[in-house]
Design a protein around this motif. Structure first.
Motif, PDB file in Angstrom:
ATOM      1  N   PHE A  96      -8.573   0.301  -0.675  1.00  0.00           N
ATOM      2  CA  PHE A  96      -9.056   0.334  -2.063  1.00  0.00           C
ATOM      3  C   PHE A  96      -9.763   1.654  -2.368  1.00  0.00           C
ATOM      4  O   PHE A  96      -9.649   2.187  -3.478  1.00  0.00           O
ATOM      5  N   THR A  97     -10.502   2.181  -1.395  1.00  0.00           N
ATOM      6  CA  THR A  97     -11.202   3.447  -1.590  1.00  0.00           C
ATOM      7  C   THR A  97     -10.222   4.594  -1.765  1.00  0.00           C
ATOM      8  O   THR A  97     -10.368   5.431  -2.666  1.00  0.00           O
ATOM      9  N   LYS A  98      -9.214   4.638  -0.911  1.00  0.00           N
ATOM     10  CA  LYS A  98      -8.200   5.689  -0.977  1.00  0.00           C
ATOM     11  C   LYS A  98      -7.469   5.669  -2.311  1.00  0.00           C
ATOM     12  O   LYS A  98      -7.109   6.718  -2.857  1.00  0.00           O
ATOM     13  N   ASP A  99      -7.270   4.470  -2.855  1.00  0.00           N
ATOM     14  CA  ASP A  99      -6.558   4.320  -4.127  1.00  0.00           C
ATOM     15  C   ASP A  99      -7.457   4.589  -5.330  1.00  0.00           C
ATOM     16  O   ASP A  99      -6.992   4.525  -6.460  1.00  0.00           O
ATOM     17  N   GLU A 100      -8.743   4.886  -5.065  1.00  0.00           N
ATOM     18  CA  GLU A 100      -9.728   5.104  -6.142  1.00  0.00           C
ATOM     19  C   GLU A 100      -9.755   3.909  -7.091  1.00  0.00           C
ATOM     20  O   GLU A 100      -9.645   4.036  -8.311  1.00  0.00           O
ATOM     21  N   TYR A 101      -9.907   2.747  -6.484  1.00  0.00           N
ATOM     22  CA  TYR A 101      -9.814   1.495  -7.240  1.00  0.00           C
ATOM     23  C   TYR A 101     -10.917   1.367  -8.291  1.00  0.00           C
ATOM     24  O   TYR A 101     -10.790   0.590  -9.238  1.00  0.00           O
ATOM     25  N   GLN A 102     -12.006   2.134  -8.147  1.00  0.00           N
ATOM     26  CA  GLN A 102     -13.092   2.059  -9.110  1.00  0.00           C
ATOM     27  C   GLN A 102     -12.639   2.434 -10.521  1.00  0.00           C
ATOM     28  O   GLN A 102     -13.285   2.067 -11.512  1.00  0.00           O
ATOM     29  N   LYS A 103     -11.501   3.124 -10.624  1.00  0.00           N
ATOM     30  CA  LYS A 103     -10.976   3.485 -11.939  1.00  0.00           C
ATOM     31  C   LYS A 103     -10.552   2.260 -12.740  1.00  0.00           C
ATOM     32  O   LYS A 103     -10.401   2.329 -13.965  1.00  0.00           O
ATOM     33  N   THR A 104     -10.343   1.139 -12.065  1.00  0.00           N
ATOM     34  CA  THR A 104      -9.989  -0.103 -12.762  1.00  0.00           C
ATOM     35  C   THR A 104     -11.227  -0.795 -13.335  1.00  0.00           C
ATOM     36  O   THR A 104     -11.100  -1.779 -14.070  1.00  0.00           O
ATOM     37  N   GLY A 105     -12.417  -0.294 -12.966  1.00  0.00           N
ATOM     38  CA  GLY A 105     -13.655  -0.939 -13.387  1.00  0.00           C
ATOM     39  C   GLY A 105     -14.242  -1.833 -12.313  1.00  0.00           C
ATOM     40  O   GLY A 105     -15.309  -2.426 -12.505  1.00  0.00           O
ATOM     41  N   VAL A 106     -13.550  -1.944 -11.196  1.00  0.00           N
ATOM     42  CA  VAL A 106     -14.011  -2.748 -10.057  1.00  0.00           C
ATOM     43  C   VAL A 106     -14.179  -1.813  -8.869  1.00  0.00           C
ATOM     44  O   VAL A 106     -13.261  -1.061  -8.540  1.00  0.00           O
ATOM     45  N   PRO A 108     -14.413  -0.425  -5.004  1.00  0.00           N
ATOM     46  CA  PRO A 108     -13.685  -0.790  -3.784  1.00  0.00           C
ATOM     47  C   PRO A 108     -14.408  -1.861  -2.974  1.00  0.00           C
ATOM     48  O   PRO A 108     -13.757  -2.732  -2.375  1.00  0.00           O
ATOM     49  N   LYS A 109     -15.734  -1.826  -2.944  1.00  0.00           N
ATOM     50  CA  LYS A 109     -16.499  -2.830  -2.205  1.00  0.00           C
ATOM     51  C   LYS A 109     -16.285  -4.215  -2.808  1.00  0.00           C
ATOM     52  O   LYS A 109     -16.010  -5.187  -2.086  1.00  0.00           O
ATOM     53  N   THR A 110     -16.404  -4.318  -4.122  1.00  0.00           N
ATOM     54  CA  THR A 110     -16.204  -5.612  -4.784  1.00  0.00           C
ATOM     55  C   THR A 110     -14.768  -6.092  -4.622  1.00  0.00           C
ATOM     56  O   THR A 110     -14.521  -7.278  -4.368  1.00  0.00           O
ATOM     57  N   ALA A 111     -13.805  -5.174  -4.742  1.00  0.00           N
ATOM     58  CA  ALA A 111     -12.399  -5.544  -4.577  1.00  0.00           C
ATOM     59  C   ALA A 111     -12.142  -6.056  -3.163  1.00  0.00           C
ATOM     60  O   ALA A 111     -11.373  -7.004  -2.964  1.00  0.00           O
ATOM     61  N   THR A 112     -12.795  -5.450  -2.181  1.00  0.00           N
ATOM     62  CA  THR A 112     -12.657  -5.904  -0.796  1.00  0.00           C
ATOM     63  C   THR A 112     -13.234  -7.296  -0.627  1.00  0.00           C
ATOM     64  O   THR A 112     -12.631  -8.163   0.035  1.00  0.00           O
ATOM     65  N   GLN A 113     -14.382  -7.553  -1.227  1.00  0.00           N
ATOM     66  CA  GLN A 113     -14.971  -8.890  -1.181  1.00  0.00           C
ATOM     67  C   GLN A 113     -14.042  -9.909  -1.836  1.00  0.00           C
ATOM     68  O   GLN A 113     -13.868 -11.027  -1.332  1.00  0.00           O
TER      69      GLN A 113
END
Length: 253
Positions: A96-106, A108-113
């Motif tokens: 999730f970090t590599k994909d820069e998932y935070q751009k979705t508003g979530v 990477p830590k929360t997405a992993t949880q």
């Protein structure tokens, strides 16, 4: 030298009816590296949510959750254990970090949880089927994918959002595949792309107005998207009805 095992009784007793109880026991293998410690802390931070997840579909038989196991994620029926390795958690976080998932508003830590919750729901589905001798016609892996998504939607107010992060993980894993080989089609799991679309379909069907963009943003034309949307609404209604039947049929006497 064997690592020290820390047993943490989650304090969760699942009461079914008036006479039966089942305990969910969390067992943590001691973290040895900085990455394992980070994974341990990430899991611990959502432990109350884990307890809430299992309450949505209580089981009669005691179950142990082993975090820091060598293999997995998996359900070991002979031990009545769900085993989750720390490296699985760190790999998901890295993805999730590599994909820069935070751009979705979530984050990477929360997405992993979120992905951990869906994974535990998936393995809990295996445990539930085994403990209750639930008849499954078709692929059990597909059935417990569905069950995990329904668990999230029924356990949490934002359960569909949690499931969406898990669906995105399937999509990211699919992107890592350069070419499909014969073993991909004979695997017990469906293809990651199929798992993504099946999960998204249930999410959309649970609230078509809220999640309209999940289908509108596809490459399908408007007519195909409309047909797909209607099918997903029907699929969610059917599976949610099955969910209610499952709970009532296997409720402890």
């Amino acid at each position: 030298m064997h690592r020290m095992v820390k047993l943490l009784i989650a304090g969760l007793m699942l009461c079914i009816g008036q006479t039966a109880q089942a305990a969910i026991i969390s067992q943590f293998i001691e973290a040895e590296t900085r990455q394992e410690l980070r994974a341990y802390r990430l899991i611990k931070s959502i432990e109350p949510q884990l307890q809430q997840l299992f309450l949505a579909l209580p089981m009669q038989q005691d179950l142990t959750l082993v975090y820091g196991a060598q293999d997995g994620p998996l359900f070991a029926p002979e031990l009545m254990q769900i085993q989750i390795p720390y490296h699985f958690v760190t790999e998901v976080l890295s993805r999730f970090t590599k994909d820069e998932y935070q751009k979705t508003g979530v984050t990477p830590k929360t997405a992993t949880q979120d992905a951990i919750l869906h994974t535990l729901g998936h393995e809990y589905g295996h445990a539930y089927i085994y403990a209750n001798e639930v008849i499954v016609l078709g692929r059990e892996e597909d059935a417990v994918d569905t069950l995990a998504t329904l668990l999230l939607i029924n356990a949490f107010e934002d359960g569909a959002e949690i499931a969406l992060s898990a669906a995105d993980l399937f999509a990211l894993e699919d992107e890592d595949i350069d070419e499909l080989v014969e073993d991909d089609f004979s695997d017990e799991h469906s293809l990651d792309a199929q798992r993504y679309h099946a999960t998204v379909c249930l999410i959309y069907g649970s609230d078509p107005d809220k999640y309209a963009s999940l289908l509108a943003g596809s490459e399908q034309d408007a007519e195909q998207a409309t047909e797909r949307g209607a099918m997903c609404e029907q699929e969610y209604a059917r599976q949610n009805d099955n969910w209610e039947r499952l709970k009532s049929r296997y409720l402890a006497k």
